[in-house]
Structure formats: C-alpha cells, structure tokens
Motif scaffolding. Structure first.
Motif, mmCIF file in Angstrom:
data_model
loop_
_atom_site.group_PDB
_atom_site.id
_atom_site.type_symbol
_atom_site.label_atom_id
_atom_site.label_comp_id
_atom_site.label_asym_id
_atom_site.label_seq_id
_atom_site.Cartn_x
_atom_site.Cartn_y
_atom_site.Cartn_z
ATOM 1 N N GLU A 1 2.360 10.401 -3.979
ATOM 2 C CA GLU A 1 1.755 10.866 -2.728
ATOM 3 C C GLU A 1 2.838 11.101 -1.665
ATOM 4 O O GLU A 1 3.900 10.471 -1.674
ATOM 5 C CB GLU A 1 0.739 9.848 -2.215
ATOM 6 C CG GLU A 1 -0.468 9.676 -3.134
ATOM 7 C CD GLU A 1 -1.516 8.755 -2.518
ATOM 8 O OE1 GLU A 1 -1.712 8.834 -1.278
ATOM 9 O OE2 GLU A 1 -2.135 7.978 -3.270
ATOM 10 N N GLU A 2 2.556 11.979 -0.752
ATOM 11 C CA GLU A 2 3.523 12.315 0.302
ATOM 12 C C GLU A 2 3.409 11.314 1.450
ATOM 13 O O GLU A 2 3.026 11.644 2.575
ATOM 14 C CB GLU A 2 3.313 13.749 0.780
ATOM 15 C CG GLU A 2 3.621 14.783 -0.299
ATOM 16 C CD GLU A 2 3.564 16.204 0.217
ATOM 17 O OE1 GLU A 2 3.079 16.404 1.359
ATOM 18 O OE2 GLU A 2 3.993 17.111 -0.508
ATOM 19 N N ILE A 3 3.756 10.066 1.142
ATOM 20 C CA ILE A 3 3.723 9.000 2.131
ATOM 21 C C ILE A 3 5.110 8.864 2.763
ATOM 22 O O ILE A 3 6.124 8.918 2.076
ATOM 23 C CB ILE A 3 3.300 7.663 1.468
ATOM 24 C CG1 ILE A 3 3.288 6.513 2.478
ATOM 25 C CG2 ILE A 3 4.202 7.318 0.288
ATOM 26 C CD1 ILE A 3 2.125 6.528 3.402
ATOM 27 N N ALA B 1 2.656 1.686 -3.391
ATOM 28 C CA ALA B 1 1.753 2.167 -4.439
ATOM 29 C C ALA B 1 1.527 3.675 -4.315
ATOM 30 O O ALA B 1 1.506 4.396 -5.311
ATOM 31 C CB ALA B 1 0.425 1.414 -4.363
ATOM 32 N N LYS B 2 1.382 4.154 -3.093
ATOM 33 C CA LYS B 2 1.193 5.588 -2.877
ATOM 34 C C LYS B 2 2.441 6.367 -3.295
ATOM 35 O O LYS B 2 2.352 7.443 -3.889
ATOM 36 C CB LYS B 2 0.867 5.861 -1.408
ATOM 37 C CG LYS B 2 -0.521 5.379 -0.984
ATOM 38 C CD LYS B 2 -0.770 5.677 0.497
ATOM 39 C CE LYS B 2 -2.174 5.228 0.906
ATOM 40 N NZ LYS B 2 -2.427 5.485 2.353
ATOM 41 N N ALA B 3 3.618 5.810 -2.982
ATOM 42 C CA ALA B 3 4.866 6.481 -3.362
ATOM 43 C C ALA B 3 4.988 6.568 -4.877
ATOM 44 O O ALA B 3 5.409 7.597 -5.420
ATOM 45 C CB ALA B 3 6.063 5.735 -2.771
ATOM 46 N N ASN C 1 2.655 6.777 -6.943
ATOM 47 C CA ASN C 1 1.666 7.759 -7.426
ATOM 48 C C ASN C 1 2.016 9.191 -7.032
ATOM 49 O O ASN C 1 1.243 10.119 -7.263
ATOM 50 C CB ASN C 1 0.272 7.414 -6.878
ATOM 51 C CG ASN C 1 -0.303 6.162 -7.535
ATOM 52 O OD1 ASN C 1 0.025 5.851 -8.686
ATOM 53 N ND2 ASN C 1 -1.140 5.441 -6.801
ATOM 54 N N VAL D 1 0.840 -1.202 0.000
ATOM 55 C CA VAL D 1 0.000 0.000 0.000
ATOM 56 C C VAL D 1 0.875 1.251 0.000
ATOM 57 O O VAL D 1 0.652 2.198 -0.776
ATOM 58 C CB VAL D 1 -0.946 0.006 1.221
ATOM 59 C CG1 VAL D 1 -1.674 1.338 1.335
ATOM 60 C CG2 VAL D 1 -1.955 -1.145 1.112
ATOM 61 N N SER D 2 1.893 1.274 0.858
ATOM 62 C CA SER D 2 2.792 2.433 0.920
ATOM 63 C C SER D 2 3.556 2.608 -0.386
ATOM 64 O O SER D 2 3.737 3.733 -0.873
ATOM 65 C CB SER D 2 3.780 2.274 2.078
ATOM 66 O OG SER D 2 3.112 2.357 3.319
#
Length: 424
Positions: free
Chosen positions: A131-133, A125-127, A129, A122-123
């Motif tokens: 995203e500021e994860i 995938a956000k990175a 995209n 999940v983390s």
C-alpha cells in the motif's frame, strides 16, 4: 511523526525535567555535562518505542549505565524508576507513550509503548502489503559518525529489499552508514545505464546534496573510482571522490545523502517528492562538527529547506548556529534564554546567551575607553564656570572623535550627550 514534548525522570543527569520541542528545528546548547547528549539519547530511546512495532527494525533500549546516580557522600546509588515520557503526533493523531526501567537489572518494560507501537504495526502491515503508506524517516547521528566511516568504500551494489528493512536499517545506530546510500546510488546508476530506469529519484537525492553542499553541484557515481564524485561548476571544477573530501564536507554529504536515500526507500510512491514530503525525526549530536563558520551560519536553513517536513533536534557549541535561530528553536541548558536572537552579534551570542566570557576586541576596548573619557569631560564641562576650561574641554572632545569618524552611530551618540549638556 513529530515529537512535541519529552519528559525525563532519573535518566542520566536529569532527576526530573521536561522539554518542549520546536516542530521543525530545536538546537540544544549548554556546557559539557549539562545533558545535551542525554536528551538526544532519550529521544532515540523514545523513537525506539515506535520501532518496537516494526519487526524489521532494531530498537534502542534504556541501558543500565543510563540510570541516574545519586551521591549520598559515603555511597552512590542508582535511582529508580527511570521513565522517558513522550508526547507527539503520528498521522495527525496525538499520542503519548513512555519507556521505563523499574529494576536494577536494567530490563525495560514494554507496556508504555503500546499506543505508538500499535500505530507503527498498522503502518508496517500496510507497507508489506504494497500500500502507498507514507512512513517517517528516523535517524540518529552521534559525534562518532565521522571517524567510524573514514575509510568506507562502496564496492557492492544493493540487492532489492524491503522498504522497512532498508529504510530503518541501523537507523538508531549513531553513525552515518555511508555504505548504504553509496550502494543505493551505485545500483541506481547501473540501472539507469543497463535498464534505462527513470532517474527522477536519483536526481532528487543529488539535488538534496547540492542544496546543502555548495562544493558539489554536479554529482555522479564514478565506476573507475568506485565512489561518489562531484565538483562545483562555480569553482575549480576539481573532481574529488567522496572518500577524499575534507572531514566537514564528507560529514555533511554523508548525513544529507543518508536522510534523502532513506526518504526514497521508505516512500517510493512519492517519487521525486519523497524528500520534501517525507515526515520524520532526525537527531544530530554536534551539528557543527568540522564545519567552517561560514557553513555553520547557514546549515540550519539548508536543512529546513531541503527537508521541510522533517523535525530536527541537534546539539551545538557554535555561536554561529545559535545566531541563525529563532528564539523558540533554542533550548539553553545553562540558563533560561528569553531574548530575540535575530540581530545579535557573535560576541553577544557567545557571552550573553552561551555564557562564554572572552577578551574584548582592541577596537571595542578603545571605544569603551574613549566613551568613558568623553562622558567624564562633558560632566566636567557642565559643572565648570571657567570659560577657558570649557573651551579646552570642547577641543579635547573633538580630538577624541577623530579616530572614529567612520563610525557615525558611535560619534552621533557622543555628540548628542555633548549637545544636551554643553549646548554645542
């Protein structure tokens, strides 16, 4: 990411054992062969469960030669199953996972890592995209970290790449990959010169180095040397390239810079705060490697203050490092240690905690000899009825204390015994 407990079954020298880890710093001590490196290897394998969820990262598996051997006299047999069970936290979620080997082929099962690997996916995938994860820094440094990098030269610059690929590249490979942070610093310096890039991230990495390395409080990349160079404004101001530094200094700069660089790569959205805000787990075998005792005394405190959100687990043979710890930061594989380490002397640490017997100092031996004679004379005087003999004993007691007049605690203790038994 933070590891609270790790449990080992049939892994290397451990039949069944579990260890609770301090959330910020845990030091492992014990005689050679007691399992310090084995625990660090198990933690690297455990972290590999998280890395299974990140396609760009390489994971660490249980190897066949890490299966515990049991001696039956006539033969030696490998014991199964091998299970490494971990409880920890990721993004404030408590999670338990395990990695195991159930056959002698050495193939690892994957079903036990689903809980942690799914969180990693999940983390990741956000990175991808944008995203500021916030991602955890995960690194493993073994004792081979120094000599494998002795002659490294940067030369190349670093191409733009993925947070995940660059941040986790070789992270479980147990050497300091000096070339990665050297390339990053070189590239960053060029960008500042050519493109007026903001220097905050680079300055943060340099600050992290200078916090832990007193010899370098001015740091810059020298393009003629093609190497990182630094000097101390409080010393001779001699400018030395990274590759020519002493083993201990180069080892420490390499680790600090590698961790700081990975914090910046993994979490660019945190800017100059990446180093102090990035969580993670860092493993270090023999933290005291090539460090002078004066540095050993402060290295734990330096790492804590420089990387306050990172959990460190390290092994050591240094009583100076042990002396700097809180009691809940120590795991002693030789014996249970339930003492307050604060205030203990080096001899008390090395002998009482680490089990290393050594000759007493000349001063200590002399004090012990004098104290023994003093107490025997006091006892003799207490039992004597001969006034002349008692006066001779008192004169001898005074003589015994003369060499120790500058040690008020020692002399006061003996005088109190005399006062209690002889009156003066």
């Amino acid at each position: 990411m933070n590891i609270q407990q790790i449990s080992l079954q049939n892994f290397k020298c451990f039949e069944r054992q579990e260890f609770d880890l301090n959330p910020q710093f845990t030091i492992l001590i014990g005689d050679n062969g007691k399992g310090k490196s084995a625990i660090l290897d198990a933690l690297a394998i455990s972290i590999g469960g998280f890395l299974q969820g990140i396609d760009e990262a390489q994971t660490r598996w249980i190897q066949r030669d890490e299966i515990r051997l049991k001696d039956f006299g006539e033969n030696i047999e490998r014991q199964l199953p091998v299970v490494i069970t971990t409880t920890g936290k990721f993004d404030d979620k408590e999670v338990t996972w395990y990695r195991s080997v159930e056959t002698l082929s050495g193939s690892n099962t994957s079903r036990g890592t689903k809980s942690i690997a799914d969180l990693a996916k999940v983390s990741a995938a956000k990175a991808r995209n944008g995203e500021e994860i916030t991602l955890p820094v995960l690194v493993n440094y073994a004792t081979s970290r120094l000599w494998l990098n002795k002659r490294i030269r940067s030369r190349k610059t670093q191409a733009k790449g993925s947070r995940l690929e660059l941040g986790y590249k070789d992270c479980m490979n147990p050497t300091v990959q000096n070339k990665y942070f050297l390339q990053w610093i070189k590239t960053y310096e060029l960008s500042i010169i050519q493109k007026q890039k903001n220097a905050d991230a680079l300055n943060a990495v340099k600050h992290a180095i200078s916090q832990c390395v007193e010899e370098w409080d001015v740091i810059f990349y020298d393009f003629e040397e093609d190497d990182l160079v630094g000097y101390s404004t409080h010393g001779t101001k001699e400018q030395l390239p990274f590759r020519l530094l002493s083993d201990g200094v180069r080892n420490m700069i390499g680790m600090i810079a590698d961790i700081a660089y990975r914090c910046m790569i993994l979490n660019p959205h945190l800017g100059s705060e990446s180093i102090v805000q990035t969580p993670g787990v860092v493993l270090i075998d023999e933290l005291d490697l090539h460090l002078h005792p004066s540095w050993q005394k402060k290295v734990v405190g330096d790492l804590k203050s420089t990387f306050p959100n990172i959990q460190f687990v390290a092994s050591t043979h240094s009583p100076f490092i042990v002396q700097s710890l809180k009691s809940d930061e120590l795991i002693n594989l030789d014996q249970e240690t339930d003492v307050n380490l604060q205030g203990l002397g080096i001899e008390e640490i090395s002998e009482g905690v680490m089990g290393v017997s050594h000759p007493k100092s000349k001063v200590f031996t002399e004090m012990e000899k004098v104290a023994t004679e003093y107490f025997l004379l006091v006892k003799q005087g207490e039992d004597s009825k001969d006034f002349e003999e008692i006066e001779q004993i008192k004169e001898r007691l005074d003589e015994l204390l003369i060499p120790f007049s500058e040690d008020p605690a020692f002399t006061a203790q003996l005088k109190m015994e005399r006062l209690a038994k002889l009156g003066n």
